[in-house]
Scaffold this motif. Structure first.
Motif, PDB file in Angstrom:
ATOM      1  N   ASP A 124       0.833  -1.212   0.000  1.00 34.15           N
ATOM      2  CA  ASP A 124       0.000   0.000   0.000  1.00 34.15           C
ATOM      3  C   ASP A 124       0.863   1.256   0.000  1.00 34.15           C
ATOM      4  N   VAL A 125       1.945   1.248   0.753  1.00 37.15           N
ATOM      5  CA  VAL A 125       2.869   2.387   0.776  1.00 37.15           C
ATOM      6  C   VAL A 125       3.453   2.601  -0.615  1.00 37.15           C
ATOM      7  N   PHE A 126       3.913   1.524  -1.225  1.00 35.45           N
ATOM      8  CA  PHE A 126       4.601   1.576  -2.509  1.00 35.45           C
ATOM      9  C   PHE A 126       3.671   1.966  -3.653  1.00 35.45           C
ATOM     10  N   THR A 127       2.475   1.432  -3.667  1.00 36.75           N
ATOM     11  CA  THR A 127       1.609   1.610  -4.839  1.00 36.75           C
ATOM     12  C   THR A 127       0.469   2.598  -4.647  1.00 36.75           C
ATOM     13  N   ASN A 128       0.087   2.880  -3.416  1.00 35.14           N
ATOM     14  CA  ASN A 128      -1.130   3.677  -3.196  1.00 35.14           C
ATOM     15  C   ASN A 128      -0.906   4.984  -2.458  1.00 35.14           C
ATOM     16  N   ASN A 129       0.353   5.377  -2.234  1.00 34.77           N
ATOM     17  CA  ASN A 129       0.626   6.631  -1.538  1.00 34.77           C
ATOM     18  C   ASN A 129      -0.153   6.703  -0.221  1.00 34.77           C
ATOM     19  N   ILE A 130      -0.118   5.626   0.525  1.00 31.95           N
ATOM     20  CA  ILE A 130      -0.944   5.458   1.720  1.00 31.95           C
ATOM     21  C   ILE A 130      -0.686   6.523   2.790  1.00 31.95           C
ATOM     22  N   VAL A 131       0.549   6.966   2.940  1.00 33.65           N
ATOM     23  CA  VAL A 131       0.870   7.872   4.047  1.00 33.65           C
ATOM     24  C   VAL A 131       0.157   9.204   3.892  1.00 33.65           C
ATOM     25  N   ASN A 132       0.086   9.730   2.677  1.00 32.91           N
ATOM     26  CA  ASN A 132      -0.602  11.008   2.468  1.00 32.91           C
ATOM     27  C   ASN A 132      -2.116  10.880   2.598  1.00 32.91           C
ATOM     28  N   LYS A 133      -2.624   9.670   2.573  1.00 32.98           N
ATOM     29  CA  LYS A 133      -4.061   9.443   2.730  1.00 32.98           C
ATOM     30  C   LYS A 133      -4.399   8.967   4.143  1.00 32.98           C
ATOM     31  N   TYR A 154       3.295  10.050  15.058  1.00 34.37           N
ATOM     32  CA  TYR A 154       3.363  10.636  13.720  1.00 34.37           C
ATOM     33  C   TYR A 154       4.787  10.693  13.187  1.00 34.37           C
ATOM     34  N   ASP A 155       5.800  10.621  14.064  1.00 36.46           N
ATOM     35  CA  ASP A 155       7.176  10.542  13.587  1.00 36.46           C
ATOM     36  C   ASP A 155       7.384   9.287  12.740  1.00 36.46           C
ATOM     37  N   CYS A 156       6.712   8.210  13.107  1.00 35.09           N
ATOM     38  CA  CYS A 156       6.849   6.976  12.320  1.00 35.09           C
ATOM     39  C   CYS A 156       6.318   7.196  10.909  1.00 35.09           C
ATOM     40  N   LEU A 157       5.301   8.034  10.757  1.00 34.83           N
ATOM     41  CA  LEU A 157       4.773   8.305   9.417  1.00 34.83           C
ATOM     42  C   LEU A 157       5.811   9.021   8.556  1.00 34.83           C
ATOM     43  N   GLU A 158       6.619   9.860   9.165  1.00 28.48           N
ATOM     44  CA  GLU A 158       7.696  10.526   8.416  1.00 28.48           C
ATOM     45  C   GLU A 158       8.714   9.501   7.930  1.00 28.48           C
ATOM     46  N   ARG A 159       9.016   8.514   8.768  1.00 28.82           N
ATOM     47  CA  ARG A 159       9.952   7.456   8.358  1.00 28.82           C
ATOM     48  C   ARG A 159       9.342   6.615   7.236  1.00 28.82           C
ATOM     49  N   VAL A 160       8.039   6.374   7.319  1.00 28.12           N
ATOM     50  CA  VAL A 160       7.365   5.613   6.268  1.00 28.12           C
ATOM     51  C   VAL A 160       7.390   6.397   4.958  1.00 28.12           C
ATOM     52  N   LYS A 161       7.233   7.720   5.030  1.00 32.03           N
ATOM     53  CA  LYS A 161       7.320   8.550   3.817  1.00 32.03           C
ATOM     54  C   LYS A 161       8.691   8.415   3.163  1.00 32.03           C
ATOM     55  N   LEU A 162       9.742   8.397   3.973  1.00 32.35           N
ATOM     56  CA  LEU A 162      11.091   8.212   3.437  1.00 32.35           C
ATOM     57  C   LEU A 162      11.206   6.839   2.763  1.00 32.35           C
ATOM     58  N   CYS A 163      10.671   5.821   3.402  1.00 32.19           N
ATOM     59  CA  CYS A 163      10.693   4.476   2.797  1.00 32.19           C
ATOM     60  C   CYS A 163       9.911   4.457   1.496  1.00 32.19           C
ATOM     61  N   GLU A 164       8.769   5.133   1.480  1.00 31.85           N
ATOM     62  CA  GLU A 164       7.974   5.212   0.254  1.00 31.85           C
ATOM     63  C   GLU A 164       8.802   5.829  -0.874  1.00 31.85           C
ATOM     64  N   GLY A 193      -3.680  -2.275   4.887  1.00 30.39           N
ATOM     65  CA  GLY A 193      -2.413  -1.603   5.137  1.00 30.39           C
ATOM     66  C   GLY A 193      -2.507  -0.641   6.310  1.00 30.39           C
ATOM     67  N   TRP A 194      -3.541   0.177   6.326  1.00 24.10           N
ATOM     68  CA  TRP A 194      -3.733   1.113   7.431  1.00 24.10           C
ATOM     69  C   TRP A 194      -3.973   0.358   8.727  1.00 24.10           C
ATOM     70  N   GLU A 195      -4.782  -0.668   8.644  1.00 23.72           N
ATOM     71  CA  GLU A 195      -5.086  -1.475   9.830  1.00 23.72           C
ATOM     72  C   GLU A 195      -3.790  -2.030  10.435  1.00 23.72           C
ATOM     73  N   THR A 196      -2.907  -2.521   9.593  1.00 24.16           N
ATOM     74  CA  THR A 196      -1.635  -3.071  10.068  1.00 24.16           C
ATOM     75  C   THR A 196      -0.789  -1.994  10.738  1.00 24.16           C
ATOM     76  N   LEU A 197      -0.745  -0.795  10.144  1.00 23.97           N
ATOM     77  CA  LEU A 197       0.032   0.285  10.749  1.00 23.97           C
ATOM     78  C   LEU A 197      -0.564   0.693  12.100  1.00 23.97           C
ATOM     79  N   PHE A 198      -1.867   0.794  12.179  1.00 23.44           N
ATOM     80  CA  PHE A 198      -2.516   1.110  13.461  1.00 23.44           C
ATOM     81  C   PHE A 198      -2.119   0.083  14.511  1.00 23.44           C
TER      82      PHE A 198
END
Length: 169
Positions: free
Chosen positions: A19-28, A81-91, A52-57
């Motif tokens: 979901d991160v890779f294909t769906n831009n999940i972090v911005n949504k 929310y800091d983890c979301l910044e790290r996920v954005k970098l991974c994306e 994907g969101w459920e797993t992150l939660f």
């Protein structure tokens, strides 16, 4: 770097990374201001098919990282929310290197991708945590891992705890 392969045996985790890779999940990603609000959003996610969101939660707000987890104010306050910044970098990196996402056992990945230019990063369950909820379906064989690592053509980085059992392998 010629090729990046992201792999994990945990299919929920790989659904998240897909979901991160294909769906831009972090911005949504749904925003919330309290653990109570997070619980309410979380309870709606499966209805929308957002695994994907459920797993992150579950991973970032719960103690066990699995379904039926207990949400924790402590986990929320640990800069969720800091983890979301790290996920954005991974994306960004997954897309920059057009990563290949796999959901296989480590030895299947070694068989497919091993060559003299490969560097594997392996992060198996820690020996003490071998019976954790996250891997209850999956008994890890450390001796088998040792066999594969002794016989690869490439190199590896291994993240594993420094306990007596592991040292004595």
């Amino acid at each position: 770097v010629d090729e990046v392969i992201l792999n994990d045996i945990n299919s929920d985790l790989m659904t998240f990374w897909n979901d991160v890779f294909t769906n831009n999940i972090v911005n949504k990603y749904p925003k919330f201001n309290s653990v109570e609000e997070a619980k309410n959003i979380y309870n709606l996610l499966p209805k929308f098919g957002k695994k994907g969101w459920e797993t992150l939660f579950q991973n970032r707000l719960g103690w066990s990282g699995r379904e039926n987890t207990t949400f924790s104010i402590t986990r929320y306050e640990l800069k969720y929310y800091d983890c979301l910044e790290r996920v954005k970098l991974c994306e960004y990196l997954l897309n920059k290197y057009n990563a290949i996402l796999e959901n296989k056992n480590y030895f299947e990945i070694i068989k497919i991708y091993d060559d003299k230019n490969t560097v594997f990063y392996l992060d198996p369950p820690y020996y003490i945590a071998n019976i954790s909820a996250m891997y209850k379906h999956y008994k890890f064989d450390y001796k088998e891992l040792l066999y594969y690592l002794k016989n690869i053509k490439g190199k590896f980085i291994l993240s594993l705890n420094n306990c007596e059992y592991i040292k004595n392998l």
